[in-house]
Write an enzyme that holds these catalytic residues in place. Sequence first.
Site, PDB file in Angstrom:
ATOM      1  N   LYS A 174       0.822  -1.212   0.000  1.00 38.49           N
ATOM      2  CA  LYS A 174       0.000   0.000   0.000  1.00 38.49           C
ATOM      3  C   LYS A 174       0.859   1.266   0.000  1.00 38.49           C
ATOM      4  CE  LYS A 174      -3.816  -2.440   0.977  1.00 38.49           C
ATOM      5  NZ  LYS A 174      -5.220  -2.400   0.696  1.00 38.49           N
TER       6      LYS A 174
HETATM    7  C1  LIG Z   1      -6.199  -2.881   1.698  1.00 43.51           C
HETATM    8  C2  LIG Z   1      -7.480  -2.230   1.803  1.00 43.51           C
HETATM    9  C3  LIG Z   1      -8.216  -2.264   2.993  1.00 43.51           C
HETATM   10  C4  LIG Z   1      -7.787  -3.049   4.207  1.00 43.51           C
HETATM   11  O1  LIG Z   1      -6.566  -2.628   4.737  1.00 43.51           O
HETATM   12  P1  LIG Z   1      -5.649  -3.661   5.551  1.00 43.51           P
HETATM   13  O2  LIG Z   1      -4.581  -2.820   6.134  1.00 43.51           O
HETATM   14  O3  LIG Z   1      -5.141  -4.657   4.576  1.00 43.51           O
HETATM   15  O4  LIG Z   1      -6.509  -4.299   6.584  1.00 43.51           O
HETATM   16  C5  LIG Z   1      -9.408  -1.582   3.025  1.00 43.51           C
HETATM   17  N1  LIG Z   1      -9.875  -0.911   1.950  1.00 43.51           N
HETATM   18  C6  LIG Z   1      -9.202  -0.871   0.787  1.00 43.51           C
HETATM   19  C7  LIG Z   1      -9.761  -0.087  -0.351  1.00 43.51           C
HETATM   20  C8  LIG Z   1      -7.995  -1.530   0.671  1.00 43.51           C
HETATM   21  O5  LIG Z   1      -7.339  -1.490  -0.497  1.00 43.51           O
END
Ligand SMILES: *Cc1c(COP(=O)(O)O)cnc(C)c1O
Length: 404
Positions: A174
């Site tokens: 991310k």
């Molecule tokens: C990755 C993601 C999440 C969840 O985040 P995590 O840190 O993996 O729990 C929620 N919403 C979106 C749009 C994502 O891409």
Amino acid sequence: MKPEIPPTNGLALYFKDLNPFNHQQDLASCISALLNIPKPALTCSGTAALIIALETLKELYPQKTQVIIPAWTCPLVALAIEKIGLIPILCDLEKNHFKFDLHDLKQKNNISTLAIIVTHFAGLVYDLTDLKYIAQQHNTYLIEDAAQAMGAKYNHQSVGLQGDIAFFSLAFGKGLTSAEGGILFSIRPELQKKIHKKASKVPMLKDWEFKRSIELFGYTLLYRPSTLSWIYGHHLRKYLKENNEIAAVGDDFNQEDIPIHQLGKWRSHVAAHAANRLPEHWNQAHLQAKKRIEQLRKLPHLTIFDEESSTTATFPFILILAEHKKITDAILAALWTGGLGITKLFVRAIPDYPALKHLHSSVPNAIDFAERSFTITNSAWLDDQNFNKILKTIEMITLQYDLI
Ligand SMILES: *Cc1c(COP(=O)(O)O)cnc(C)c1O
């Protein structure tokens, strides 16, 4: 070992980031200063941040039980809502876009709606103006899911300040990572106080912390083209061979995948140390994406999602929608297993995941968007030569399509 380019522009970690004797920066203060946002609460994942946000709102309005989400999003969002006994309501997308179908949203928002979750997909900023008006009709809260958009800006301000509560994700891929982690904050002082209180009461779970620390070390070691196929490409190709697209992109979640615990001190210090490189990382990604979007725009039958005026995107990858499913299928058949960072963001609309099929509702545009969209990484490791290879392949496929 064949080089493998990551599907998103994750920030690589250096061994010096791991040094436990580093000058210890507090991650919350560091992110607050970097983005000019209220000092956030740190959580063990983006999903855990969302759960804390929802629990906070639920206490304020116990009689409201529904949460509206886009019908095409991360399956963890729907699972998180169900985990705490609330009901996910799926809103369809606008035709040919990832934004909400406002007509459907208006119909689904009612006195039982606790919150609408708005997602800043692909590092692009979602303008909440229209949504605010709809939310106001029934005192519905707006939660900004900025899991993919840390660093993105709206009118020179960070994302997450237009709605009531917002969160970022620090999961692998991310951007900034702590091997799972989340950043939660609210521009509303009364909510900000409540989320901090709730987040501080979460237990420390040693086994999870140990597992995540090992993973963070592994990422530091292996997140580079020469070794990435061990932790990414290998699984992708194995599952695609078995025709399991859901597992291939890592969308095969269930409720057990949502532990709730504290983000450990060491991991947060590692992320804080690496965060110093974020402004340069975002800058470079922005320049590269803008140049490549221009090139992609010249190809027929594709919509390339770009930042809107008065916004700055971070472009962890470039999100593309083809005019027809056949084009997307042909592009993926040619490139998905090639190690060049081409993939799909979410492979299905929410009700089409086995774990969420009980949420069946009529969301044709979301199903269509899931089928026709794909992504090209915006990692700096995708050099111009490899990008041109991708461009040529896509060009050939779109031109062939013209002939049929
Ligand atoms: C990755 C993601 C999440 C969840 O985040 P995590 O840190 O993996 O729990 C929620 N919403 C979106 C749009 C994502 O891409």
